[in-house]
Design an enzyme around this catalytic site. Sequence first.
Site, PDB file in Angstrom:
ATOM      1  N   CYS A 157      -3.558  -2.723  -5.441  1.00 34.89           N
ATOM      2  CA  CYS A 157      -4.110  -2.003  -4.293  1.00 34.89           C
ATOM      3  C   CYS A 157      -5.551  -1.568  -4.510  1.00 34.89           C
ATOM      4  O   CYS A 157      -6.356  -1.575  -3.569  1.00 34.89           O
ATOM      5  CB  CYS A 157      -3.233  -0.802  -3.962  1.00 34.89           C
ATOM      6  SG  CYS A 157      -3.085   0.413  -5.281  1.00 34.89           S
ATOM      7  N   HIS A 315      -1.439   5.381  -5.065  1.00 32.58           N
ATOM      8  CA  HIS A 315      -1.801   4.260  -4.208  1.00 32.58           C
ATOM      9  C   HIS A 315      -3.257   4.388  -3.789  1.00 32.58           C
ATOM     10  O   HIS A 315      -3.750   5.489  -3.521  1.00 32.58           O
ATOM     11  CB  HIS A 315      -0.893   4.239  -2.975  1.00 32.58           C
ATOM     12  CG  HIS A 315      -1.038   3.019  -2.123  1.00 32.58           C
ATOM     13  ND1 HIS A 315      -1.203   1.752  -2.635  1.00 32.58           N
ATOM     14  CD2 HIS A 315      -1.049   2.877  -0.767  1.00 32.58           C
ATOM     15  CE1 HIS A 315      -1.284   0.886  -1.645  1.00 32.58           C
ATOM     16  NE2 HIS A 315      -1.202   1.539  -0.502  1.00 32.58           N
ATOM     17  N   ASN A 335      -4.668   0.003   4.975  1.00 33.58           N
ATOM     18  CA  ASN A 335      -3.810  -0.314   3.841  1.00 33.58           C
ATOM     19  C   ASN A 335      -3.975  -1.782   3.451  1.00 33.58           C
ATOM     20  O   ASN A 335      -4.702  -2.536   4.113  1.00 33.58           O
ATOM     21  CB  ASN A 335      -2.348  -0.006   4.191  1.00 33.58           C
ATOM     22  CG  ASN A 335      -1.504   0.317   2.973  1.00 33.58           C
ATOM     23  OD1 ASN A 335      -1.914   0.128   1.831  1.00 33.58           O
ATOM     24  ND2 ASN A 335      -0.298   0.809   3.214  1.00 33.58           N
TER      25      ASN A 335
END
Length: 444
Positions: A157, A315, A335
């Site tokens: 991520c 995250h 995202n």
Amino acid sequence: MKLVFILLPIVALASTAAHTIGASDPDIDEFGIEFGDIVIDADEKAKRAKALMENEDAIRKHNDEFRHGKSGFYMKLNELSDLPADEEEKQKFGLIHVEEPTDEYSRGAYPMHEDTYDRASQTLLAELRQNVQVPSSFFVSENHRTAVKNQAQCGSCAAFATVAAVETCLLKNGANLQGLDLSEQSLLDCAYNPAKYANGCNGATISAYSIFLASNLNGKLPHETVDPYLNTNPRLQCPNKPSFNVGAKVTSKIVNHNCDESTMEMLVVQYGQVITSLFAGNSSEAAIRTSFSNYAGGIYDGCPASHSARNNVNHAVTVVGFGEDNGQKYWLMRNSWGPHWGMQGYMKIKRGVNMCAIGRECTVPICGSDSAPLSSLPPPPPASPTCDVSARYVITGNYNWMFRNVTSQVRCTAGICQLRTGTMMGNSLCKQLCGSTTSECFAA
């Protein structure tokens, strides 16, 4: 009996999935086809069927609360809804926890370490605080945003959030939006250095890749076509692919390990996108994990106040703007779970209360002009070998295909499939997809 499906456009599927999958007896094969996630292994399918039933139940209960005004956001099934908790944490996150690791699997992002204090960043931030006026709402232009991407099963991520911010940085400095698609894989491989918290599919801090790019590779990355994403099979050594020259490059960065939401507002206004971290739940915080993973719309407020500390984060995301709906302030967050998730890949998350620890740390790549001759768009890669799966699946569309714990990203037409990203393992695609040594899977 053959299963015959056509994969409809992603947005249409995402909006109707909760109605097409049976609430009391979800069919994992039907779900997998609908969301492009085919699992062959029987044990894995059983685990996923159980996870899907649990998520459907949680979604139904939560959306009933939303309809009665007890929640500000709603949920829906998406391609994450059949992932068991341990697999989701390992695959879909990627922020490394430097100081106090508490989970068996990190979601892929580390909180930034105190060693990342950067005096030049603090000087620049002080200047910006004097000169940048922050409006009540701001959103970076869509002409300065590239398409939402999917990190798939790799805890990458932080790399995806960094490339998203870099692409906006380049566009705001004169790059052309048409065809701009930089390689996350080159960043993962070239920056790989666990001692500097850049650990491939095992995560990174939100600042690791911006720090690397500001002083390496001449601030540039190859095009995605030249160095495509390898998902869970990274090289972890630099392939030295040619850079994609767009007239701008990364020249420096801002790293702030002690950020706040007011500072992040200022950075979004000035630079368009800010890389930040947040807590998206884990196996011990199932309610947060379920609500975050199945988020569909509204303003997310699923984390209690106890999760506002920076040492909770797991995250990495990019923030692209902020606004207000019916008196409720929110961040618009991008995202890296593909356009199935959330609002076509985006989330509105409550602003001003450090919801899920968002805004506690910030990183921004900064770009300047580049005099190198502009690159032409690279030609598409040659077609990969094909495998005929039509004896069992007559499918058309893009799929993640899992066999013996290996996930391959394939593109299929009427059951004839080929790789769409990554590299083939061995000399037979059918061997990779289903163990067949012939050109067919599931042949009689």
